[in-house]
Design an enzyme around this catalytic site. Structure first.
Site, PDB file in Angstrom:
ATOM      1  N   ASN A  10      34.652  -5.296  40.435  1.00  0.00           N
ATOM      2  CA  ASN A  10      33.794  -5.757  39.345  1.00  0.00           C
ATOM      3  C   ASN A  10      32.386  -5.233  39.639  1.00  0.00           C
ATOM      4  OD1 ASN A  10      32.269  -7.095  37.468  1.00  0.00           O
ATOM      5  ND2 ASN A  10      32.697  -9.166  38.253  1.00  0.00           N
ATOM      6  N   TRP A  11      32.026  -4.178  38.925  1.00  0.00           N
ATOM      7  CA  TRP A  11      30.713  -3.552  39.198  1.00  0.00           C
ATOM      8  C   TRP A  11      29.562  -4.389  38.655  1.00  0.00           C
ATOM      9  CZ3 TRP A  11      31.423   2.416  37.896  1.00  0.00           C
ATOM     10  CH2 TRP A  11      32.434   2.937  38.733  1.00  0.00           C
ATOM     11  N   LYS A  12      29.883  -5.417  37.861  1.00  0.00           N
ATOM     12  CA  LYS A  12      28.850  -6.251  37.218  1.00  0.00           C
ATOM     13  C   LYS A  12      27.844  -5.342  36.503  1.00  0.00           C
ATOM     14  CE  LYS A  12      29.846  -9.867  40.520  1.00  0.00           C
ATOM     15  NZ  LYS A  12      29.400 -10.989  41.323  1.00  0.00           N
ATOM     16  N   HIS A  96      34.183 -15.066  33.910  1.00  0.00           N
ATOM     17  CA  HIS A  96      33.539 -14.966  35.226  1.00  0.00           C
ATOM     18  C   HIS A  96      32.475 -16.056  35.339  1.00  0.00           C
ATOM     19  CE1 HIS A  96      31.177 -13.455  38.567  1.00  0.00           C
ATOM     20  NE2 HIS A  96      32.230 -12.741  38.902  1.00  0.00           N
ATOM     21  N   GLU A  98      29.568 -16.025  36.364  1.00  0.00           N
ATOM     22  CA  GLU A  98      28.236 -15.622  35.889  1.00  0.00           C
ATOM     23  C   GLU A  98      28.145 -15.776  34.371  1.00  0.00           C
ATOM     24  OE1 GLU A  98      28.355 -11.853  37.873  1.00  0.00           O
ATOM     25  OE2 GLU A  98      28.180 -12.920  39.789  1.00  0.00           O
ATOM     26  N   GLU A 168      37.482 -17.659  42.310  1.00  0.00           N
ATOM     27  CA  GLU A 168      36.213 -17.224  42.871  1.00  0.00           C
ATOM     28  C   GLU A 168      35.302 -18.436  43.072  1.00  0.00           C
ATOM     29  OE1 GLU A 168      35.430 -12.790  41.912  1.00  0.00           O
ATOM     30  OE2 GLU A 168      34.624 -13.988  40.273  1.00  0.00           O
ATOM     31  N   GLY A 174      28.477 -13.309  46.088  1.00  0.00           N
ATOM     32  CA  GLY A 174      27.221 -12.631  46.386  1.00  0.00           C
ATOM     33  C   GLY A 174      26.399 -13.304  47.472  1.00  0.00           C
ATOM     34  N   SER A 214      32.489 -12.486  48.111  1.00  0.00           N
ATOM     35  CA  SER A 214      32.113 -11.849  49.377  1.00  0.00           C
ATOM     36  C   SER A 214      33.293 -11.256  50.142  1.00  0.00           C
ATOM     37  CB  SER A 214      31.326 -12.826  50.260  1.00  0.00           C
ATOM     38  OG  SER A 214      30.136 -13.223  49.603  1.00  0.00           O
ATOM     39  N   GLY A 235      32.995  -7.795  44.177  1.00  0.00           N
ATOM     40  CA  GLY A 235      31.720  -7.466  43.557  1.00  0.00           C
ATOM     41  C   GLY A 235      30.976  -6.429  44.383  1.00  0.00           C
ATOM     42  N   GLY A 236      30.030  -6.880  45.175  1.00  0.00           N
ATOM     43  CA  GLY A 236      29.143  -5.992  45.933  1.00  0.00           C
ATOM     44  C   GLY A 236      29.854  -4.877  46.691  1.00  0.00           C
TER      45      GLY A 236
END
Ligand code: 13P
Length: 254
Positions: A10-12, A96, A98, A168, A174, A214, A235-236
């Site tokens: 997930n590149w967000k 998600h 977010e 999640e 993150g 993470s 993510g990251g």
């Protein structure tokens, strides 16, 4: 019943056309021709076509980060399921945390999107997860149950096996704090049991449940070797070829 491990990046709201295309090409090279696991890249919607060009004809698949649950029409700024499949998506991330927190998405809104995704032949990755406050108040299971029942409202058994759930925990996203393998496995087992009650044991055994929060090359192996953890939503660490490839390579082969 063996469920194929699903690793999704997930590149967000990150990357640009050039950096995204080169990241996608790097992942394609790292994954090779017949990977043991399924790999999906989910770039921002404006870059879907560019990433589609980089992954076409390879085992790496494409996913979107959201959709709008309506047919074509006057919905300024939105993108629907048919547009996503048109540019080559097979998956779509829904609900998600977010989006739940920043854009006010509710379980009912996620359910609408889920039906739109399935009607458009997309595989929905439905995200659920508790906040730190909810975990500390011992509310994790009730929060997850409410989110799952609400987000899957109206889903029939025949279609349920096609969905993916991503657990999640909000406090792990993150933050560099990952749920321990025991904490994650306990929630995944709870989710599978719940899906068994909602649909059937057979269907629950087929639904893939990813962990997200993470995930890094260093913790992927212990998480992915748990019996009810069927993949990762990253993510990251999905923004760097070496990190994402490290997670893919840490997955036990099916
Ligand atoms: P991080 O891997 O950056 O914690 O993000 C997880 C996530 O939200 C994936 O959807």
């Amino acid at each position: 019943m063996s469920r194929r491990i699903l690793i999704a990046g997930n590149w967000k709201m990150n990357m640009r056309a050039e950096s995204g295309a080169s990241l996608a090409k790097g992942i394609v090279d790292a994954v090779g021709k017949s990977p043991a696991v399924e790999v999906v890249l989910c770039p921002p919607s404006v870059y879907l076509s560019g990433v589609a060009d980089a992954v076409v004809g390879t085992p790496v698949e494409l996913g979107a980060q959201n959709l709008y649950a309506a047919e074509d029409g006057a919905f300024t700024g939105e993108v629907n399921a048919s547009m996503l499949t048109d540019v080559g998506c097979r998956f779509v991330i829904l609900g998600h945390s977010e989006r739940r927190q920043l854009m006010g998405e509710t379980d009912a809104c996620v359910a609408k999107k889920l039906h739109a995704a399935l009607a458009g032949n997309l595989v929905p990755i439905v995200c659920v997860g508790e906040t730190l406050e909810q975990r500390e108040a011992d509310d994790t299971e009730s929060v997850i149950e409410t989110q799952i029942r609400g987000s899957l409202e109206g889903l029939d058994e025949a279609r349920a096996a096609n969905i993916v759930i991503a657990y999640e925990p909000v406090w792990a996203i993150g933050t560099g704090k990952t749920a321990s393998k025991e904490q994650a496995e306990a929630v995944h087992a709870f989710i599978r049991e719940l899906l068994g009650k909602m649909f059937s044991t057979e269907v629950a055994e087929q639904i893939r449940i990813q962990y997200g929060g993470s995930v890094k090359p260093g913790n992927a192996e212990e998480l992915l070797s748990q019996p009810n953890i069927d993949g990762a939503l990253v993510g990251g660490a999905s923004l760097k070829v070496d990190d994402f490839a490290g997670i893919i390579n840490a997955a036990p082969s099916a």
